[in-house]
Design an enzyme around this catalytic site. Structure first.
Site, PDB file in Angstrom:
ATOM      1  N   LEU A  73       0.857  -1.187   0.000  1.00 37.66           N
ATOM      2  CA  LEU A  73       0.000   0.000   0.000  1.00 37.66           C
ATOM      3  C   LEU A  73       0.889   1.231   0.000  1.00 37.66           C
ATOM      4  CD1 LEU A  73      -2.526  -0.987   2.795  1.00 37.66           C
ATOM      5  CD2 LEU A  73      -2.824  -1.208   0.330  1.00 37.66           C
ATOM      6  N   ASN A  74       0.806   2.004  -1.065  1.00 41.93           N
ATOM      7  CA  ASN A  74       1.747   3.113  -1.228  1.00 41.93           C
ATOM      8  C   ASN A  74       1.017   4.404  -1.591  1.00 41.93           C
ATOM      9  OD1 ASN A  74       4.503   4.016  -1.376  1.00 41.93           O
ATOM     10  ND2 ASN A  74       4.287   4.064  -3.607  1.00 41.93           N
ATOM     11  N   GLY A  75      -0.223   4.538  -1.072  1.00 46.16           N
ATOM     12  CA  GLY A  75      -1.013   5.706  -1.473  1.00 46.16           C
ATOM     13  C   GLY A  75      -0.819   6.914  -0.577  1.00 46.16           C
ATOM     14  N   GLY A  76      -0.134   6.717   0.556  1.00 44.06           N
ATOM     15  CA  GLY A  76      -0.064   7.801   1.551  1.00 44.06           C
ATOM     16  C   GLY A  76       1.111   8.739   1.310  1.00 44.06           C
ATOM     17  N   GLN A 152      -5.096   3.602  -7.166  1.00 41.19           N
ATOM     18  CA  GLN A 152      -6.368   3.560  -6.447  1.00 41.19           C
ATOM     19  C   GLN A 152      -7.278   4.690  -6.912  1.00 41.19           C
ATOM     20  OE1 GLN A 152      -4.579   4.727  -2.198  1.00 41.19           O
ATOM     21  NE2 GLN A 152      -6.808   4.809  -2.200  1.00 41.19           N
ATOM     22  N   GLY A 180      -9.020   5.917   1.331  1.00 33.04           N
ATOM     23  CA  GLY A 180      -8.521   4.981   2.346  1.00 33.04           C
ATOM     24  C   GLY A 180      -8.101   3.673   1.696  1.00 33.04           C
ATOM     25  N   ASN A 209       1.498  -2.437   4.584  1.00 30.97           N
ATOM     26  CA  ASN A 209       1.799  -1.004   4.472  1.00 30.97           C
ATOM     27  C   ASN A 209       3.245  -0.819   3.989  1.00 30.97           C
ATOM     28  OD1 ASN A 209      -0.670  -0.820   5.729  1.00 30.97           O
ATOM     29  ND2 ASN A 209       0.118  -0.051   7.680  1.00 30.97           N
ATOM     30  N   LYS A 358       5.855   5.819  11.701  1.00 30.89           N
ATOM     31  CA  LYS A 358       4.717   6.745  11.702  1.00 30.89           C
ATOM     32  C   LYS A 358       5.172   8.158  12.057  1.00 30.89           C
ATOM     33  CE  LYS A 358       1.505   3.505  11.122  1.00 30.89           C
ATOM     34  NZ  LYS A 358       1.055   3.237   9.749  1.00 30.89           N
TER      35      LYS A 358
HETATM   36  N1  UPG Z   1      -2.708   4.143   2.139  1.00 31.27           N
HETATM   37  C1  UPG Z   1      -3.072   3.981   0.828  1.00 31.27           C
HETATM   38  N2  UPG Z   1      -4.198   4.605   0.383  1.00 31.27           N
HETATM   39  C2  UPG Z   1      -4.997   5.360   1.203  1.00 31.27           C
HETATM   40  C3  UPG Z   1      -4.621   5.500   2.557  1.00 31.27           C
HETATM   41  C4  UPG Z   1      -3.469   4.877   2.998  1.00 31.27           C
HETATM   42  O1  UPG Z   1      -2.386   3.305   0.051  1.00 31.27           O
HETATM   43  O2  UPG Z   1      -6.002   5.887   0.728  1.00 31.27           O
HETATM   44  C5  UPG Z   1      -1.505   3.433   2.623  1.00 31.27           C
HETATM   45  C6  UPG Z   1      -0.427   4.273   3.268  1.00 31.27           C
HETATM   46  O3  UPG Z   1       0.500   4.727   2.307  1.00 31.27           O
HETATM   47  C7  UPG Z   1       0.227   3.283   4.241  1.00 31.27           C
HETATM   48  C8  UPG Z   1      -0.909   2.313   4.556  1.00 31.27           C
HETATM   49  O4  UPG Z   1      -1.930   2.532   3.614  1.00 31.27           O
HETATM   50  O5  UPG Z   1       1.257   2.563   3.596  1.00 31.27           O
HETATM   51  C9  UPG Z   1      -1.469   2.441   5.983  1.00 31.27           C
HETATM   52  O6  UPG Z   1      -1.979   3.716   6.197  1.00 31.27           O
HETATM   53  P1  UPG Z   1      -1.741   4.459   7.597  1.00 31.27           P
HETATM   54  O7  UPG Z   1      -2.496   5.748   7.554  1.00 31.27           O
HETATM   55  O8  UPG Z   1      -0.283   4.477   7.876  1.00 31.27           O
HETATM   56  O9  UPG Z   1      -2.366   3.449   8.668  1.00 31.27           O
HETATM   57  P2  UPG Z   1      -3.820   3.473   9.285  1.00 31.27           P
HETATM   58  O10 UPG Z   1      -4.802   3.508   8.202  1.00 31.27           O
HETATM   59  O11 UPG Z   1      -3.891   4.509  10.348  1.00 31.27           O
HETATM   60  O12 UPG Z   1      -3.889   2.059  10.050  1.00 31.27           O
HETATM   61  C10 UPG Z   1      -3.754   0.819   9.367  1.00 31.27           C
HETATM   62  C11 UPG Z   1      -4.911  -0.112   9.780  1.00 31.27           C
HETATM   63  C12 UPG Z   1      -4.895  -0.333  11.299  1.00 31.27           C
HETATM   64  C13 UPG Z   1      -3.530  -0.927  11.657  1.00 31.27           C
HETATM   65  C14 UPG Z   1      -2.421   0.015  11.190  1.00 31.27           C
HETATM   66  C15 UPG Z   1      -1.048  -0.563  11.407  1.00 31.27           C
HETATM   67  O13 UPG Z   1      -6.160   0.447   9.361  1.00 31.27           O
HETATM   68  O14 UPG Z   1      -5.958  -1.222  11.670  1.00 31.27           O
HETATM   69  O15 UPG Z   1      -3.470  -1.122  13.072  1.00 31.27           O
HETATM   70  O16 UPG Z   1      -2.514   0.239   9.760  1.00 31.27           O
HETATM   71  O17 UPG Z   1      -0.069   0.396  11.088  1.00 31.27           O
END
Ligand code: UPG
Length: 465
Positions: A73-76, A152, A180, A209, A358
């Site tokens: 997941l690399n959207g952030g 996405q 998300g 992630n 984080k």
């Molecule tokens: N990401 C996407 N697209 C989006 C949003 C996020 O690719 O639209 C990616 C982001 O780049 C990262 C990953 O998703 O690599 C996780 O996002 P992040 O905001 O860092 O984490 P949270 O969404 O706050 O939490 C997730 C889970 C949670 C878990 C946590 C562990 O939802 O349940 O405990 O990751 O770090």
């Protein structure tokens, strides 16, 4: 909803994206709270543990790897650390970025197993260009592979007063937000990638992630996932006092399914139970295993949409102007899909599989000698215990500011904790051992003289030195 549908169609978004948004929007309009009281769930006591799985023979791993894709997941953007680019492009260790290490890990797995495990990056509209440009220089072979990128969807922001599409003519891009990581499901479906991967014989996808360098492809988990034939497995870790606020795994009494209860889903009266880590022991690492043919069948049986609980984020249409009109950003989380399958499972993994970055505190520790890069390109602790780094938010919260104050990261190999108050400049030749506090009450940075600091308190405030 019609206005949203038109807007999304005009933007070229897929039917799957529109259907997923519709479900979120309906939940918003119906005022669904999503609250899950304690009386509706049971705590999870026992789960299989990775350590126990490892004692079993692994089986035909090569055959399984050929049917596996690793998806990051690399959207952030890493906005909370002041970044305006993909967080994975941040340098973490020995001149390498998260993305370099991820790509190196894939190449290593391939060379070690002789199996061409597939690699997919889920980018968002804000990370796609940067990521591809970077990879085309550092790992050109990888970025040219078929279906290496899943872009996405984007989601229209909802005007909080009218519940209509938010408008911002000065900068129409601001009318959209990322939906998300739960968007992985409509993105896979709507882009046609789900079908293409299944047609290519890919059965298992390991998702994690991109900022979690502990999330490597574990063949014992893969073998277990294949053997149990489950639709979905979540890697969970044991909660510690520091994880009280994060969501936890539970079993819903109504249908016996596993589910995630995030803190926003817990009624105020049940907060004590939510934070009771001896009762609710496990949290989601977001390392997930999804069986693709089963996901496909599930989506086909439910009109192309997984019913994921809505995450309603209240923001302003222009994120840089808090007086601009309020909007709702509708999001979903990938892990909440655990409740969509009646055969979902969870496995307890050691903390090493959850090493997220984080904050700049995490990054500072990771860049130090308390962590090392292994032959398999994973980052592991070099010390018996990870140092607890607490840098002053005002001066170090943003990566640029931290970098400006850090000529060289001190040695933290023997550190238990490092607390920094005020602007302190670190130079080469400094080492921290035990519990160390460094402070500077002035607003001008002061250089910490290069030497060893052990179980000590050092005040660098100019008038006091
Ligand atoms: N990401 C996407 N697209 C989006 C949003 C996020 O690719 O639209 C990616 C982001 O780049 C990262 C990953 O998703 O690599 C996780 O996002 P992040 O905001 O860092 O984490 P949270 O969404 O706050 O939490 C997730 C889970 C949670 C878990 C946590 C562990 O939802 O349940 O405990 O990751 O770090």
């Amino acid at each position: 909803m019609e206005a949203f549908e038109q807007k999304m169609k005009a933007e070229g978004l897929s039917q799957a994206a529109i259907d997923a948004f519709r479900l979120n929007y309906e939940q918003l309009v119906a005022g669904v709270t999503g609250l899950v009281p304690e009386k509706d769930i049971a705590a999870i006591d026992e789960l299989p543990r990775l350590a126990d799985l490892k004692s079993k023979p692994v089986g035909d791993v090569k055959g399984l790897l050929a049917k596996t894709a690793v998806l990051k997941l690399n959207g952030g953007l890493g906005t909370s650390m002041g970044l305006a680019k993909a967080k994975s492009l941040l340098e973490v260790k020995d001149g390498k970025t998260f993305l370099d290490l991820i790509a190196d890990q894939i190449e290593y797995t391939r060379s070690q197993t002789g199996s061409k495990v597939r690699f997919v990056l889920m980018n968002s509209f804000s990370t796609s260009d940067d990521t591809k440009e970077y990879l085309s220089k550092s790992h050109a072979d990888l970025i040219n592979e078929p279906d290496v990128e899943l872009v996405q969807n984007k989601s229209p922001k909802v005007d909080a007063k009218t519940l209509k599409p938010a408008t911002f003519p000065e900068d129409p891009e601001q009318e959209w937000c990322p939906p998300g990581h739960g968007d992985i499901y409509p993105s896979l479906l709507g882009s046609g990638m789900l079908n293409r991967l299944v047609d290519a014989g890919i059965e298992y996808v390991f998702v994690s992630n991109s900022d979690n360098l502990g999330a490597t492809l574990d063949v014992d988990l893969l073998a277990y996932f294949a053997e149990t034939e489950k639709s979905f497995i979540m890697e969970v870790a044991e909660r510690t006092a520091a994880d009280k606020k994060g969501g936890h795994l539970a079993r819903r009494l109504a249908d016996g399914r596993l589910m995630l209860r995030e803190s926003a889903m817990c009624p105020d009266d049940d907060k004590a139970a939510f934070e009771d880590i001896s009762k609710h022991k496990f949290f989601n690492t977001n390392n997930l295993w999804v069986n693709l043919p089963k996901l496909k069948a599930k989506l086909e049986a439910s009109n192309g949409v997984l019913r994921l609980p809505l995450i309603k984020n209240k923001k302003t249409v222009n994120p840089r102007d808090s007086s601009s009109p309020p909007v709702f950003q509708l999001e979903t989380a990938m892990g909440s899909a655990i409740e969509c399958f009646n055969d979902s499972g969870a496995v307890v993994v050691p903390r090493e599989r959850f090493a997220p970055v984080k904050t700049t505190n995490d990054l500072f520790a990771l860049r130090s000698d308390a962590f090392k890069v292994t032959e398999a390109h994973t980052v592991v602790l070099a010390a018996p215990k990870g140092p607890l780094v607490k840098l002053d938010d005002k001066h170090y919260k943003l990566v640029d500011k931290m970098d400006a104050l850090t000529d060289a990261v001190p040695s933290l190999l023997h550190a238990n904790s490092l607390t920094v108050k005020g602007p302190v400049r670190f130079v080469a030749g400094t080492s921290i051992e035990g519990d160390v506090l460094i402070s500077n009450e002035s607003s001008e940075p002061v250089t910490l003289p290069a030497q060893k600091y052990k179980d000590s308190v050092t005040d660098l405030t100019p008038a006091k030195v």
